[in-house]
Design an enzyme around this catalytic site. Structure first.
Site, PDB file in Angstrom:
ATOM      1  N   ASN A 115       0.822  -1.217   0.000  1.00 56.94           N
ATOM      2  CA  ASN A 115       0.000   0.000   0.000  1.00 56.94           C
ATOM      3  C   ASN A 115       0.853   1.263   0.000  1.00 56.94           C
ATOM      4  O   ASN A 115       0.608   2.199  -0.769  1.00 56.94           O
ATOM      5  CB  ASN A 115      -0.940   0.008   1.210  1.00 56.94           C
ATOM      6  CG  ASN A 115      -1.919  -1.156   1.173  1.00 56.94           C
ATOM      7  OD1 ASN A 115      -1.988  -1.870   0.182  1.00 56.94           O
ATOM      8  ND2 ASN A 115      -2.658  -1.347   2.252  1.00 56.94           N
ATOM      9  N   HIS A 163     -18.238  34.850 -30.250  1.00 51.06           N
ATOM     10  CA  HIS A 163     -19.367  34.074 -30.809  1.00 51.06           C
ATOM     11  C   HIS A 163     -19.025  33.519 -32.188  1.00 51.06           C
ATOM     12  O   HIS A 163     -19.917  33.280 -33.000  1.00 51.06           O
ATOM     13  CB  HIS A 163     -20.640  34.932 -30.907  1.00 51.06           C
ATOM     14  CG  HIS A 163     -20.946  35.715 -29.675  1.00 51.06           C
ATOM     15  ND1 HIS A 163     -21.782  35.259 -28.685  1.00 51.06           N
ATOM     16  CD2 HIS A 163     -20.494  36.927 -29.262  1.00 51.06           C
ATOM     17  CE1 HIS A 163     -21.849  36.160 -27.713  1.00 51.06           C
ATOM     18  NE2 HIS A 163     -21.068  37.182 -28.043  1.00 51.06           N
ATOM     19  N   SER A 283      -8.752  11.532 -47.941  1.00 49.90           N
ATOM     20  CA  SER A 283      -9.957  10.743 -47.715  1.00 49.90           C
ATOM     21  C   SER A 283      -9.882   9.516 -48.614  1.00 49.90           C
ATOM     22  O   SER A 283      -9.348   9.576 -49.712  1.00 49.90           O
ATOM     23  CB  SER A 283     -11.183  11.586 -48.075  1.00 49.90           C
ATOM     24  OG  SER A 283     -12.260  10.747 -48.436  1.00 49.90           O
ATOM     25  N   LYS A 289      -9.828  15.801 -50.795  1.00 48.74           N
ATOM     26  CA  LYS A 289      -9.758  16.176 -49.381  1.00 48.74           C
ATOM     27  C   LYS A 289      -8.338  16.297 -48.833  1.00 48.74           C
ATOM     28  O   LYS A 289      -7.445  15.529 -49.196  1.00 48.74           O
ATOM     29  CB  LYS A 289     -10.525  15.149 -48.523  1.00 48.74           C
ATOM     30  CG  LYS A 289     -12.011  15.149 -48.698  1.00 48.74           C
ATOM     31  CD  LYS A 289     -12.686  16.468 -48.357  1.00 48.74           C
ATOM     32  CE  LYS A 289     -12.712  16.756 -46.876  1.00 48.74           C
ATOM     33  NZ  LYS A 289     -13.641  15.867 -46.147  1.00 48.74           N
ATOM     34  N   GLU A 296      -7.641  17.660 -35.278  1.00 44.88           N
ATOM     35  CA  GLU A 296      -8.904  17.088 -34.788  1.00 44.88           C
ATOM     36  C   GLU A 296      -8.646  16.126 -33.633  1.00 44.88           C
ATOM     37  O   GLU A 296      -9.429  16.044 -32.686  1.00 44.88           O
ATOM     38  CB  GLU A 296      -9.623  16.359 -35.922  1.00 44.88           C
ATOM     39  CG  GLU A 296     -10.155  17.294 -36.993  1.00 44.88           C
ATOM     40  CD  GLU A 296     -10.593  16.526 -38.225  1.00 44.88           C
ATOM     41  OE1 GLU A 296     -11.728  16.031 -38.237  1.00 44.88           O
ATOM     42  OE2 GLU A 296      -9.786  16.395 -39.163  1.00 44.88           O
ATOM     43  N   GLN A 328      -6.460   0.405  -7.193  1.00 46.19           N
ATOM     44  CA  GLN A 328      -5.544  -0.149  -8.192  1.00 46.19           C
ATOM     45  C   GLN A 328      -5.851   0.418  -9.585  1.00 46.19           C
ATOM     46  O   GLN A 328      -4.966   0.530 -10.422  1.00 46.19           O
ATOM     47  CB  GLN A 328      -5.676  -1.680  -8.192  1.00 46.19           C
ATOM     48  CG  GLN A 328      -4.850  -2.387  -9.241  1.00 46.19           C
ATOM     49  CD  GLN A 328      -4.709  -3.870  -8.943  1.00 46.19           C
ATOM     50  OE1 GLN A 328      -3.939  -4.256  -8.083  1.00 46.19           O
ATOM     51  NE2 GLN A 328      -5.465  -4.701  -9.631  1.00 46.19           N
TER      52      GLN A 328
HETATM   53  N1  ARG Z   1      -1.405  -3.564  -7.248  1.00 43.54           N
HETATM   54  C1  ARG Z   1      -1.888  -2.874  -6.091  1.00 43.54           C
HETATM   55  C2  ARG Z   1      -2.395  -1.491  -6.491  1.00 43.54           C
HETATM   56  O1  ARG Z   1      -2.023  -1.054  -7.505  1.00 43.54           O
HETATM   57  C3  ARG Z   1      -0.840  -2.725  -5.070  1.00 43.54           C
HETATM   58  C4  ARG Z   1      -1.354  -2.555  -3.696  1.00 43.54           C
HETATM   59  C5  ARG Z   1      -1.989  -3.830  -3.243  1.00 43.54           C
HETATM   60  N2  ARG Z   1      -2.381  -3.747  -1.866  1.00 43.54           N
HETATM   61  C6  ARG Z   1      -3.165  -4.666  -1.307  1.00 43.54           C
HETATM   62  N3  ARG Z   1      -3.492  -4.467  -0.073  1.00 43.54           N
HETATM   63  N4  ARG Z   1      -3.660  -5.672  -1.978  1.00 43.54           N
HETATM   64  O2  ARG Z   1      -3.143  -0.860  -5.795  1.00 43.54           O
END
Ligand code: ARG
Length: 484
Positions: A115, A163, A283, A289, A296, A328
């Site tokens: 995390n 405008h 085109s 064209k 675009e 994720q």
């Molecule tokens: N691949 C996960 C993500 O991108 C990494 C973190 C995963 N954490 C967990 N508690 N499963 O978020």
């Protein structure tokens, strides 16, 4: 466990293998492998920190760092094989490291969670992205400044529009500089992003970790000015990512407006400019064209930026603290926006560079659009008429010119006198396009002298941005260690 199904690194408590369909749904490796260089950089800093606080011995640290360097080499050479079963880039790197260095590889993840690891990786990835965007914004500014500051840019007169109706004549330089002004703010938003960037590693899963991590040291090594000071926030926050997408989206919107003008200018209806064959498409059915597909697509790609910004906002909305797997998905939006912003910035610069303006057509359009009418009114105000009345008189002149199918400058003395006795031969100087342009003397106006000031100011702005980027955005420490 089913025979042949490898156990996941987190699978200690699991008796059953993962359903293959769940594996597919759960895996981010098909896209997050892009984070590998950043993940490796962060892991090396983590290993050195663990050594500093005595969790790893010097030998272990050396083995891990050199192993991580080997993995980095494999990533760079495209040799590292990404497997769905690795789930994500973090576990793929750890798996490969352990294959290379043996059981000591298992110590890498001490005092860390995926995390805080992924939060760090994303910060590093975005920081790198922002540097690239800023470079390209400066390049686009340069091209615009070049075109604006040229003889042609400072002389050519075209109608400015409101405008999408011809409003008042302006210098081409004045029009192009409007984009430099927008890009200055676009760059400012990216520079500002660094202010909110915090180093998350050390937060663990959400509660902190059971080691006295030297987070300051990690931040210093990786070139972060600040630490996130609450572990839950560190792993749950995605506002920095949203801020990035917001800056990217606004910049893409700037480019979409420039693109739209290129589409208009290169149309047969306007014919103010022409894109060379190298930037036009044909085109498959209509042989005549020449389509401005590049412009675009700059316009069209802005839609994706808006979508990805709103997608991340929707992803975060109402999400309980701290980490949830929903997060994720943030990478899909971030990766696409980083890549596409570089592409559209480069394409915008390339198109502006090769755009061939037709100053005769632009001048004729300004002439034919009665764009001097406000100046006629101002002339009458100088003659003592209240502005409202002057406005009405100038309006009657426009109606007359339109009825006769002539420009304001082509009305005869007799026709003028019929509308208002004060309209004598001085009128012809008033409606001269260059006089009209030269009259807009307020600061920021289109008078040549004011445009010269704007050009000088824009060049200073550019230099100021370069200085600010050098001071706040470049991180020499990180550059030495990973080219980041
Ligand atoms: N691949 C996960 C993500 O991108 C990494 C973190 C995963 N954490 C967990 N508690 N499963 O978020």
């Amino acid at each position: 466990m089913e025979a042949g199904t490898p156990k996941k690194p987190w699978g200690g408590r699991f008796a059953e293998a993962q359903a293959p369909l769940f594996e597919r749904l759960n895996a981010s490796i098909p896209y997050d492998w892009v984070l590998a260089p950043y993940d490796l950089l962060g892991s090396k800093a983590h290993v050195r920190m663990l050594e500093r606080i005595g969790v790893l011995s010097a030998e272990e640290s050396v083995a891990l760092v050199s192993g991580l360097d080997s993995v980095a080499g494999e990533v760079e050479r495209g040799e590292l094989e990404w497997r769905l079963e690795d789930e994500d880039v973090h576990m793929a790197v750890e798996r490969r490291l352990t294959e290379l260095v043996g059981p000591v590889g298992g110590k890498l993840h001490t005092g860390r969670s995926r995390n805080d690891q992924v939060a760090l990786d994303v910060q590093l990835y975005l920081r790198d992205g922002v540097r690239g965007h800023l470079e390209r914004i400066l390049e686009l500014m340069d091209v615009l400044l070049e075109r604006a500051g040229s003889e042609e840019g400072r002389r050519a007169v075209l109608p400015g529009y409101t405008h999408l109706q011809r409003a008042q004549p302006v210098l081409l330089a004045h029009h192009l500089l409007a984009y430099v002004a927008m890009l200055e703010r676009d760059a400012g938003r990216f520079i500002g992003w660094f202010e909110s960037s915090r180093m998350p590693l050390g937060a663990g899963a959400l509660a902190g970790v059971s080691y006295p991590s030297d987070r300051e040291g990690v931040a210093q090594e990786l070139g972060f000015a600040q630490l996130s000071w609450n572990a839950m926030d560190a792993v749950a926050a995605r506002d920095g990512a949203l801020e990035y997408l917001s800056a990217a989206t606004i910049c893409a919107l700037t480019l979409s407006r420039l693109a739209e003008e290129i589409v208009l200018w290169t149309s047969q209806e306007f014919a103010f400019a022409r894109l060379p064959d190298s930037w036009s498409s044909g085109s498959s059915i209509m042989p005549q064209k020449r389509n401005p597909d590049g412009a675009e697509l700059l316009r069209g790609k802005a839609a994706g930026f808006i979508g990805r910004f709103t997608s991340l906002a929707a992803l975060v909305k109402g999400l309980p603290l701290a980490y949830n797997k929903d997060l994720q998905e943030d990478k899909l939006y971030l990766f696409a926006s980083r890549e596409e912003l570089d592409l559209v910035l480069e394409a915008a610069a390339a198109m502006v560079e090769v755009l061939a303006f037709d100053s005769d057509r632009m001048r004729a359009a300004a002439e034919g659009g009665y764009a001097q009418a406000t100046d006629v009114a101002d002339f009458l105000v100088a003659e003592g008429l209240p502005f409202r009345e002057a406005h009405a008189v100038a309006g009657r002149l426009v109606a007359l010119a339109s009825e006769k199918r002539v420009s304001l400058g082509e009305l005869t003395r007799e026709e003028l006198a019929e509308v208002d006795a004060r309209l004598d031969e001085r009128y012809y100087a008033v409606v001269d396009l260059d006089t009209v342009v030269a009259g807009k003397v307020s600061p920021g106006g289109t008078a040549p002298a004011r445009v010269e000031e704007q050009l000088a100011h824009a060049r200073e702005v550019r230099e100021g941005l370069v200085r600010e980027i050098q001071a706040r955005v470049s991180a020499p420490e990180a550059t030495e260690q990973g080219g980041l």
